[in-house]
Design a protein around this motif. Structure first.
Motif, PDB file in Angstrom:
ATOM      1  N   LYS A  14     -11.165  -4.126   3.277  1.00 25.88           N
ATOM      2  CA  LYS A  14     -10.068  -3.993   4.239  1.00 25.88           C
ATOM      3  C   LYS A  14     -10.659  -3.808   5.627  1.00 25.88           C
ATOM      4  O   LYS A  14     -11.190  -2.737   5.947  1.00 25.88           O
ATOM      5  CB  LYS A  14      -9.189  -2.777   3.885  1.00 25.88           C
ATOM      6  CG  LYS A  14      -8.461  -2.934   2.570  1.00 25.88           C
ATOM      7  CD  LYS A  14      -7.379  -1.872   2.396  1.00 25.88           C
ATOM      8  CE  LYS A  14      -6.129  -2.185   3.190  1.00 25.88           C
ATOM      9  NZ  LYS A  14      -4.983  -1.320   2.791  1.00 25.88           N
ATOM     10  N   ASN A  67      -4.540   5.131  -2.076  1.00 26.38           N
ATOM     11  CA  ASN A  67      -5.715   5.676  -1.386  1.00 26.38           C
ATOM     12  C   ASN A  67      -6.281   6.868  -2.151  1.00 26.38           C
ATOM     13  O   ASN A  67      -5.534   7.729  -2.599  1.00 26.38           O
ATOM     14  CB  ASN A  67      -5.338   6.138   0.023  1.00 26.38           C
ATOM     15  CG  ASN A  67      -4.931   4.979   0.907  1.00 26.38           C
ATOM     16  OD1 ASN A  67      -5.776   4.240   1.386  1.00 26.38           O
ATOM     17  ND2 ASN A  67      -3.630   4.799   1.077  1.00 26.38           N
ATOM     18  N   ASP A  73     -11.764   0.657   2.230  1.00 23.97           N
ATOM     19  CA  ASP A  73     -10.801   0.808   3.321  1.00 23.97           C
ATOM     20  C   ASP A  73     -11.536   1.033   4.644  1.00 23.97           C
ATOM     21  O   ASP A  73     -12.660   1.531   4.649  1.00 23.97           O
ATOM     22  CB  ASP A  73      -9.924   2.030   2.995  1.00 23.97           C
ATOM     23  CG  ASP A  73      -8.559   1.987   3.659  1.00 23.97           C
ATOM     24  OD1 ASP A  73      -8.344   1.134   4.536  1.00 23.97           O
ATOM     25  OD2 ASP A  73      -7.714   2.819   3.287  1.00 23.97           O
ATOM     26  N   GLU A 127      -8.143   2.362  -3.260  1.00 19.05           N
ATOM     27  CA  GLU A 127      -8.831   2.222  -1.969  1.00 19.05           C
ATOM     28  C   GLU A 127      -9.680   3.452  -1.672  1.00 19.05           C
ATOM     29  O   GLU A 127      -9.208   4.578  -1.812  1.00 19.05           O
ATOM     30  CB  GLU A 127      -7.803   2.089  -0.826  1.00 19.05           C
ATOM     31  CG  GLU A 127      -6.896   0.900  -0.963  1.00 19.05           C
ATOM     32  CD  GLU A 127      -6.067   0.658   0.305  1.00 19.05           C
ATOM     33  OE1 GLU A 127      -6.246   1.382   1.317  1.00 19.05           O
ATOM     34  OE2 GLU A 127      -5.245  -0.278   0.276  1.00 19.05           O
ATOM     35  N   GLU A 144       0.866  -1.183   0.000  1.00 22.25           N
ATOM     36  CA  GLU A 144       0.000   0.000   0.000  1.00 22.25           C
ATOM     37  C   GLU A 144       0.901   1.231   0.000  1.00 22.25           C
ATOM     38  O   GLU A 144       1.818   1.343   0.825  1.00 22.25           O
ATOM     39  CB  GLU A 144      -0.912   0.027   1.229  1.00 22.25           C
ATOM     40  CG  GLU A 144      -1.754   1.317   1.271  1.00 22.25           C
ATOM     41  CD  GLU A 144      -2.798   1.353   2.381  1.00 22.25           C
ATOM     42  OE1 GLU A 144      -2.799   0.453   3.254  1.00 22.25           O
ATOM     43  OE2 GLU A 144      -3.616   2.290   2.367  1.00 22.25           O
TER      44      GLU A 144
HETATM   45 MG    MG Z   1      -5.674   2.550   2.803  1.00 21.30          MG
END
Ligand code: MG
Ligand code: C2E
Ligand code: MG
Ligand code: MG
Length: 287
Positions: free
Chosen positions: A200, A117, A179, A149, A59
């Motif tokens: 997640k 993200n 997320d 995400e 990530e």
């Molecule tokens: Mg994240």
């Protein structure tokens, strides 16, 4: 006297407000420069596949290498970016940098899947899908190696738009994940309707408080089951102990990430970390 004290308090309060606002405006200007000036950096946190414990992805997490204040975490500047409409330019930089890095690693024999993200504001501007495609086209990263995400809270802000863009991204081969799943206020109905490929699981569920193991395990198991029914894999976030990693494996999570495995690190260090591990599994209990 009481009145005077009150007035003073008001005066002090507005003075504080003004300096806080000025400070934010200064930070916003600096951040605008920083985006253009390559002062932002990405750190990468390994993502392991379960139960094999092979590192299959990372990530990307943004930091600001501030000339005076040092390396700043996202909590120090993302709120300013949101307030000053800088999230989209920031995300464009992150997308370009992360996809470029993924191509470099792939060429070096390390074909990692990279997660990026994205903020709610970027979803609502409507340029997200184009920005993602631009980054892929510019760097040549195969879409299958990119995950986008979006937090559960952001999804809830405009679930219909999120669902439409999720579907579009997945059509172009990019995976989408929700997320911080289990920490927001979206309805289950909304989440079930969301075409996400990865859930997640928020670390507040994974890193359960002392004495609440069975409830935490039930919550994680419920998310795994929900994901499975919707065709989504689940990722245990914020794994901080060997026990939590064991729990994630037992409960059928597909992926895991957390300080117990590794902290986010600069790209050179990440490459060394992956190379040093090879395909050697990290046993859950660290043996
Ligand atoms: Mg994240
Ligand atoms: P996130 O996407 O949920 O990322 C995980 C955060 O949890 C990261 O914090 C990571 O360092 C931290 N973390 C990972 N494992 C553990 C663990 O085992 N225990 C604990 N206590 N924490 C762990 P970080 O890097 O400070 O990022 C915070 C948040 O900032 C991210 O949460 C994400 O929402 C946001 N963010 C970071 N980079 C970007 C970006 O490029 N764009 C956008 N829009 N948001 C970003
Ligand atoms: Mg998270
Ligand atoms: Mg978070």
């Amino acid at each position: 006297a009481a009145k005077a004290a009150g007035r003073n308090r008001v005066r002090l309060f507005t003075a504080d407000l003004r300096t806080a606002a000025q400070r934010r405006a200064t930070v916003a200007n600096e951040l605008r420069e920083a985006i253009l000036d390559e002062q932002l950096v990405l750190h990468y946190q390994p993502v392991l596949r379960l139960p094999s414990l092979r590192c299959t992805g990372v990530e990307a997490l943004v930091r600001w290498q501030h000339p005076k204040r040092g390396l700043l975490p996202p909590s120090e500047f993302l709120p300013v970016a949101v307030q000053h409409d800088l999230m989209t330019p920031l995300a464009r930089w992150v997308l370009r940098e992360a996809t470029g890095q993924a191509v470099a690693w792939t060429r070096a024999g390390m074909p990692l899947i990279t997660s990026v993200n994205i903020s709610a504001s970027h979803f609502s501007t409507g340029t997200l899908v184009r920005d993602v495609r631009d980054a892929l086209a510019a760097t040549g990263l195969p879409p299958e190696q990119l995950v986008v995400e979006l937090t559960e809270t952001s999804v809830a802000q405009d679930a219909e738009r999120a669902a439409a863009q999720f579907a579009e991204l997945r059509l172009s081969g990019v995976e989408v994940s929700i997320d911080d799943f289990g920490s927001g206020f979206s309805s289950l109905a909304q989440l079930v309707a969301m075409p996400a490929g990865i859930l997640k699981i928020d670390r507040s569920l994974v890193a359960y408080p002392e004495g609440r193991r069975s409830k935490a395990a039930a919550a994680v198991a419920a998310v795994v089951a929900l994901g499975r029914a919707c065709g989504a894999r689940s990722l245990a976030e914020g794994v901080e102990t060997a026990e939590q990693l064991e729990m994630a494996i037992e409960l059928g999570c597909h992926l895991a990430q957390g300080f117990h495995i590794a902290r986010p690190m600069p790209p050179e260090q990440l490459a060394e970390w992956v190379a040093a591990r090879g395909d050697r599994p990290l046993t859950p209990s660290g043996r």
